[in-house]
Design an enzyme around this catalytic site. Structure first.
Site, PDB file in Angstrom:
ATOM      1  N   TYR A   1       4.492   0.050  -9.770  1.00 46.15           N
ATOM      2  CA  TYR A   1       5.527   0.466  -8.822  1.00 46.15           C
ATOM      3  C   TYR A   1       6.611  -0.588  -8.716  1.00 46.15           C
ATOM      4  O   TYR A   1       6.476  -1.701  -9.251  1.00 46.15           O
ATOM      5  CB  TYR A   1       4.905   0.742  -7.448  1.00 46.15           C
ATOM      6  CG  TYR A   1       4.520  -0.496  -6.660  1.00 46.15           C
ATOM      7  CD1 TYR A   1       3.431  -1.275  -7.036  1.00 46.15           C
ATOM      8  CD2 TYR A   1       5.259  -0.895  -5.556  1.00 46.15           C
ATOM      9  CE1 TYR A   1       3.078  -2.413  -6.315  1.00 46.15           C
ATOM     10  CE2 TYR A   1       4.914  -2.028  -4.829  1.00 46.15           C
ATOM     11  CZ  TYR A   1       3.829  -2.784  -5.211  1.00 46.15           C
ATOM     12  OH  TYR A   1       3.502  -3.909  -4.507  1.00 46.15           O
TER      13      TYR A   1
ATOM     14  N   ARG B   1     -10.980  13.306 -15.333  1.00 46.76           N
ATOM     15  CA  ARG B   1     -11.368  11.943 -14.979  1.00 46.76           C
ATOM     16  C   ARG B   1     -12.294  11.321 -16.024  1.00 46.76           C
ATOM     17  O   ARG B   1     -13.406  11.803 -16.261  1.00 46.76           O
ATOM     18  CB  ARG B   1     -12.055  11.911 -13.612  1.00 46.76           C
ATOM     19  CG  ARG B   1     -12.201  10.497 -13.077  1.00 46.76           C
ATOM     20  CD  ARG B   1     -12.804  10.483 -11.679  1.00 46.76           C
ATOM     21  NE  ARG B   1     -12.799   9.136 -11.120  1.00 46.76           N
ATOM     22  CZ  ARG B   1     -13.663   8.181 -11.466  1.00 46.76           C
ATOM     23  NH1 ARG B   1     -14.592   8.440 -12.366  1.00 46.76           N
ATOM     24  NH2 ARG B   1     -13.577   6.970 -10.924  1.00 46.76           N
TER      25      ARG B   1
ATOM     26  N   LYS C   1       2.939  -5.487 -11.667  1.00 46.68           N
ATOM     27  CA  LYS C   1       3.088  -4.930 -10.323  1.00 46.68           C
ATOM     28  C   LYS C   1       2.330  -3.605 -10.235  1.00 46.68           C
ATOM     29  O   LYS C   1       2.933  -2.524 -10.245  1.00 46.68           O
ATOM     30  CB  LYS C   1       4.581  -4.763  -9.989  1.00 46.68           C
ATOM     31  CG  LYS C   1       4.843  -4.648  -8.490  1.00 46.68           C
ATOM     32  CD  LYS C   1       6.303  -4.884  -8.172  1.00 46.68           C
ATOM     33  CE  LYS C   1       6.684  -4.501  -6.771  1.00 46.68           C
ATOM     34  NZ  LYS C   1       6.046  -5.272  -5.711  1.00 46.68           N
TER      35      LYS C   1
ATOM     36  N   GLU D   1       0.448 -16.723  -3.464  1.00 45.23           N
ATOM     37  CA  GLU D   1       1.609 -15.982  -2.939  1.00 45.23           C
ATOM     38  C   GLU D   1       1.160 -15.178  -1.723  1.00 45.23           C
ATOM     39  O   GLU D   1      -0.006 -15.213  -1.338  1.00 45.23           O
ATOM     40  CB  GLU D   1       2.190 -15.064  -4.017  1.00 45.23           C
ATOM     41  CG  GLU D   1       1.229 -13.987  -4.476  1.00 45.23           C
ATOM     42  CD  GLU D   1       1.796 -13.079  -5.548  1.00 45.23           C
ATOM     43  OE1 GLU D   1       3.035 -12.942  -5.657  1.00 45.23           O
ATOM     44  OE2 GLU D   1       0.984 -12.473  -6.286  1.00 45.23           O
TER      45      GLU D   1
ATOM     46  N   LEU E   1       3.199 -12.726  -8.813  1.00 41.37           N
ATOM     47  CA  LEU E   1       4.185 -11.801  -9.363  1.00 41.37           C
ATOM     48  C   LEU E   1       5.527 -12.541  -9.418  1.00 41.37           C
ATOM     49  O   LEU E   1       5.878 -13.259  -8.477  1.00 41.37           O
ATOM     50  CB  LEU E   1       4.321 -10.599  -8.425  1.00 41.37           C
ATOM     51  CG  LEU E   1       5.347  -9.552  -8.866  1.00 41.37           C
ATOM     52  CD1 LEU E   1       4.795  -8.717 -10.018  1.00 41.37           C
ATOM     53  CD2 LEU E   1       5.716  -8.632  -7.704  1.00 41.37           C
TER      54      LEU E   1
HETATM   55  N1  PLP Z   1       4.330 -10.902  -4.671  1.00 46.90           N
HETATM   56  C1  PLP Z   1       3.740  -9.736  -4.343  1.00 46.90           C
HETATM   57  C2  PLP Z   1       2.251  -9.627  -4.417  1.00 46.90           C
HETATM   58  C3  PLP Z   1       4.516  -8.645  -3.946  1.00 46.90           C
HETATM   59  O1  PLP Z   1       3.924  -7.480  -3.640  1.00 46.90           O
HETATM   60  C4  PLP Z   1       5.921  -8.793  -3.872  1.00 46.90           C
HETATM   61  C5  PLP Z   1       6.787  -7.675  -3.448  1.00 46.90           C
HETATM   62  O2  PLP Z   1       6.356  -6.672  -2.993  1.00 46.90           O
HETATM   63  C6  PLP Z   1       6.491 -10.021  -4.204  1.00 46.90           C
HETATM   64  C7  PLP Z   1       5.662 -11.057  -4.618  1.00 46.90           C
HETATM   65  C8  PLP Z   1       7.976 -10.230  -4.160  1.00 46.90           C
HETATM   66  O3  PLP Z   1       8.614  -9.546  -5.204  1.00 46.90           O
HETATM   67  P1  PLP Z   1      10.122  -9.010  -5.067  1.00 46.90           P
HETATM   68  O4  PLP Z   1      10.953 -10.182  -4.641  1.00 46.90           O
HETATM   69  O5  PLP Z   1      10.453  -8.531  -6.420  1.00 46.90           O
HETATM   70  O6  PLP Z   1      10.097  -7.938  -4.032  1.00 46.90           O
END
Ligand code: PLP
Length: 286
Positions: free
Chosen positions: A33, A100, A149, A182, A207
């Site tokens: 997503y 499935r 993501k 994070e 991420l």
């Molecule tokens: N880390 C995680 C786990 C996230 O879900 C998100 C955003 O939803 C971010 C970092 C930040 O990413 P972005 O700046 O692209 O929204």
């Protein structure tokens, strides 16, 4: 006005917008997503979000649901049909609908695409940013591929709920060595005594946030130093400032970690400055 969702080729009112029970997103969280900010009716950093989407799809070997150009059109149309001026755009691609079975479905199974957009109260978000948020820390318990993501977010859901139950706005994952990775849905930053911005390298454990990338550009343009290295909770507690970044939060000051105030317990000047200037640097669509 009824909200409209794009679902597999059609724009539908919410009450008719549905996916199949054998969608692999529903069955296996087999999908990815993106979330983009919408500001004054324009999509913020669309190009970068679509590039990251392509990368996520590639890592999971899910074919793109349509060309980037067509997808860009659908995104803008979804914003327009929902008359969103200030808000968020959500898009999800799954490996599609099939009987499935864990292994990939037959070749030719079409990936499923859902796009939604909703309005958000900008004044409320600004009020929150003026106060700053508290953060709690939780043990890192996610898989290694958090660089993708994916919609498999149960650890993030539990972490964010734990934060909410203590009145905090975000949870920071902490790895086995005591380093912050994070947030549940954001990247984590601190500011050192010397005024350098510290954030974990995106090579592992996090991420690569689009907002994070824009902050790198802002730092370069305004002569701020960035130290891309892991930091421990102890260091964060002694930091001059702390903040998180995400498309949903822009730059959000952190004023407390596990109940301990950071510096004077108020949003720091660098976080405030980065937030205020963010949209002058981010790419805003036409
Ligand atoms: N880390 C995680 C786990 C996230 O879900 C998100 C955003 O939803 C971010 C970092 C930040 O990413 P972005 O700046 O692209 O929204």
């Amino acid at each position: 006005m009824s909200r409209i969702a794009f679902v597999n080729g059609r724009y539908l009112p919410y009450r008719q917008a549905a996916v199949h029970i054998e969608d692999r997103g529903y069955q296996f969280a087999d999908g990815v997503y993106e979330v983009c900010e919408v500001r004054e009716g324009h999509i913020v950093d669309e190009r970068r979000h679509l590039e990251r989407l392509s990368r996520s799809l590639g890592e999971l070997r899910i074919p793109p649901p349509m060309t980037p150009r067509a997808l860009g059109f659908v995104l803008r149309e979804t914003v327009r049909l929902n008359r969103v001026r200030e808000g968020l755009l959500y898009l999800q691609v799954t490996r599609g609908v099939a009987r499935r079975e864990h292994a990939f479905p037959p070749a030719g199974t079409r990936p499923a695409l859902v796009v939604t957009a909703r309005t958000r109260d900008r004044a409320k978000a600004e009020t929150l940013a003026e106060a700053g948020i508290a953060v709690i820390t939780v043990a890192e318990n996610r898989w290694e591929r958090v660089d993708i993501k994916t919609i498999a977010l149960v650890p993030n859901v539990l972490a964010r709920q734990a934060a909410r139950e203590t009145g905090a706005g975000e949870a920071w994952f902490v790895d086995e060595e005591g380093f912050v990775t994070e947030g549940a849905a954001s990247n984590a930053w601190i500011v050192t005594e010397e005024g350098a911005l510290v954030t974990r390298p995106a090579e592992s454990g996090i991420l690569r946030g689009i907002t994070r990338t824009v902050v790198f550009e802002m730092a370069a343009a305004s002569g701020l130093k960035i130290e891309e290295r892991p930091f421990r909770v102890d260091e964060a507690l002694q930091a001059r400032e702390a903040f998180v970044t995400a498309a949903t939060q822009i730059v959000m000051p952190v004023i407390k970690i596990d109940g301990t105030p950071i510096a004077d317990g108020k949003p720091g000047p660098l976080a405030r400055m980065l937030r205020a200037r963010f949209h002058a640097v981010a790419e805003i669509g036409e």
